[in-house]
Scaffold this motif. Structure first.
Motif, PDB file in Angstrom:
ATOM      1  N   ASP A  44      -4.065   7.824 -10.242  1.00 46.68           N
ATOM      2  CA  ASP A  44      -3.003   7.958 -11.022  1.00 46.68           C
ATOM      3  C   ASP A  44      -2.100   8.651 -11.586  1.00 46.68           C
ATOM      4  N   PRO A  45      -1.587   9.887 -11.690  1.00 46.31           N
ATOM      5  CA  PRO A  45      -0.953  10.150 -13.280  1.00 46.31           C
ATOM      6  C   PRO A  45      -0.630   9.475 -14.041  1.00 46.31           C
ATOM      7  N   ASP A  46      -0.397   8.275 -13.842  1.00 42.67           N
ATOM      8  CA  ASP A  46       0.185   7.196 -15.306  1.00 42.67           C
ATOM      9  C   ASP A  46      -0.753   6.426 -15.850  1.00 42.67           C
ATOM     10  N   VAL A  95      -0.684   2.393 -14.336  1.00 38.65           N
ATOM     11  CA  VAL A  95      -0.930   2.342 -13.369  1.00 38.65           C
ATOM     12  C   VAL A  95      -2.678   2.119 -13.427  1.00 38.65           C
ATOM     13  N   ARG A  96      -3.373   3.792 -14.040  1.00 40.12           N
ATOM     14  CA  ARG A  96      -4.705   3.201 -13.452  1.00 40.12           C
ATOM     15  C   ARG A  96      -4.613   2.276 -14.407  1.00 40.12           C
ATOM     16  N   THR A  97      -4.777   1.933 -15.145  1.00 33.38           N
ATOM     17  CA  THR A  97      -5.903   0.917 -16.232  1.00 33.38           C
ATOM     18  C   THR A  97      -5.153  -0.836 -15.322  1.00 33.38           C
ATOM     19  N   GLN A  98      -3.925  -1.097 -15.439  1.00 31.09           N
ATOM     20  CA  GLN A  98      -4.003  -2.355 -13.756  1.00 31.09           C
ATOM     21  C   GLN A  98      -4.996  -1.996 -12.798  1.00 31.09           C
ATOM     22  N   ALA A  99      -5.264  -0.497 -12.297  1.00 32.02           N
ATOM     23  CA  ALA A  99      -5.864  -0.779 -11.156  1.00 32.02           C
ATOM     24  C   ALA A  99      -7.048  -0.980 -11.582  1.00 32.02           C
ATOM     25  N   ARG A 100      -7.922  -0.624 -12.610  1.00 29.43           N
ATOM     26  CA  ARG A 100      -9.452  -1.281 -13.517  1.00 29.43           C
ATOM     27  C   ARG A 100      -8.855  -2.861 -13.598  1.00 29.43           C
ATOM     28  N   TRP A 101      -7.919  -3.147 -14.214  1.00 26.89           N
ATOM     29  CA  TRP A 101      -7.688  -4.470 -13.961  1.00 26.89           C
ATOM     30  C   TRP A 101      -7.921  -5.556 -12.874  1.00 26.89           C
ATOM     31  N   VAL A 108       7.052   5.322 -11.582  1.00 28.68           N
ATOM     32  CA  VAL A 108       6.263   4.998 -11.716  1.00 28.68           C
ATOM     33  C   VAL A 108       5.544   3.015 -11.861  1.00 28.68           C
ATOM     34  N   ASP A 109       6.821   2.628 -11.979  1.00 32.75           N
ATOM     35  CA  ASP A 109       7.210   1.072 -12.060  1.00 32.75           C
ATOM     36  C   ASP A 109       6.784   0.546 -10.479  1.00 32.75           C
ATOM     37  N   VAL A 110       7.223   0.794  -9.831  1.00 37.08           N
ATOM     38  CA  VAL A 110       7.083  -0.048  -8.334  1.00 37.08           C
ATOM     39  C   VAL A 110       5.237   0.084  -7.828  1.00 37.08           C
ATOM     40  N   ARG A 111       5.164   1.886  -8.240  1.00 40.92           N
ATOM     41  CA  ARG A 111       3.507   1.567  -8.539  1.00 40.92           C
ATOM     42  C   ARG A 111       2.421   0.431  -9.219  1.00 40.92           C
ATOM     43  N   ARG A 112       2.760   0.187 -10.265  1.00 42.59           N
ATOM     44  CA  ARG A 112       2.649  -0.639 -11.217  1.00 42.59           C
ATOM     45  C   ARG A 112       2.620  -1.907 -10.327  1.00 42.59           C
ATOM     46  N   LEU A 126       0.351  -0.795  -0.505  1.00 42.72           N
ATOM     47  CA  LEU A 126       0.489  -0.023  -0.250  1.00 42.72           C
ATOM     48  C   LEU A 126       0.866   1.019   0.283  1.00 42.72           C
ATOM     49  N   LYS A 127       2.015   1.258   0.472  1.00 41.88           N
ATOM     50  CA  LYS A 127       2.603   2.613   0.794  1.00 41.88           C
ATOM     51  C   LYS A 127       3.263   2.576  -0.380  1.00 41.88           C
ATOM     52  N   ALA A 128       3.732   1.296  -1.647  1.00 45.69           N
ATOM     53  CA  ALA A 128       4.814   2.255  -2.544  1.00 45.69           C
ATOM     54  C   ALA A 128       3.561   2.634  -3.121  1.00 45.69           C
ATOM     55  N   LEU A 129       2.338   2.053  -2.641  1.00 50.69           N
ATOM     56  CA  LEU A 129       1.211   2.522  -4.265  1.00 50.69           C
ATOM     57  C   LEU A 129       1.911   4.259  -4.552  1.00 50.69           C
ATOM     58  N   HIS A 130       2.493   5.369  -3.818  1.00 48.49           N
ATOM     59  CA  HIS A 130       2.517   6.279  -3.684  1.00 48.49           C
ATOM     60  C   HIS A 130       4.430   6.470  -3.851  1.00 48.49           C
ATOM     61  N   ASP A 131       5.034   5.683  -4.461  1.00 47.55           N
ATOM     62  CA  ASP A 131       6.328   5.694  -4.860  1.00 47.55           C
ATOM     63  C   ASP A 131       5.958   6.822  -6.077  1.00 47.55           C
ATOM     64  N   ARG A 132       7.262   7.508  -6.016  1.00 41.26           N
ATOM     65  CA  ARG A 132       8.024   8.171  -7.258  1.00 41.26           C
ATOM     66  C   ARG A 132       8.292   7.521  -8.664  1.00 41.26           C
TER      67      ARG A 132
END
Length: 66
Positions: A52-54, A57-63, A22-26, A14-20
């Motif tokens: 998310d600005p990327d 990441v948004r697409t992965q979250a939707r899936w 983008v690959d970490v967030r994905r 959950l903390k990694a979802l806020h990492d700077r």
């Protein structure tokens, strides 16, 4: 982390979802997907990740939430 038990893995992911980075967030979204139907905190965090600005990441979250 994806192989760890939820009581060990969820909070760091959950903390990694806020990492700077983008690959970490994905990667965090992908790892959290396995608990997207079981743990309310994960569902909430993935829902918030839909802003998310990327676009990847948004697409992965939707899936993950589908």
């Amino acid at each position: 982390m994806a192989e760890a038990r939820p009581d060990v893995a969820v909070q760091p992911l959950l903390k990694a979802l806020h990492d700077r980075t983008v690959d970490v967030r994905r990667a965090a979204v992908q790892a959290l997907e396995q608990w997207a139907t079981d743990i309310p905190e994960v569902i909430t965090a993935l829902t918030e990740t839909l802003t998310d600005p990327d676009p990847g990441v948004r697409t992965q979250a939707r899936w993950s939430l589908a």
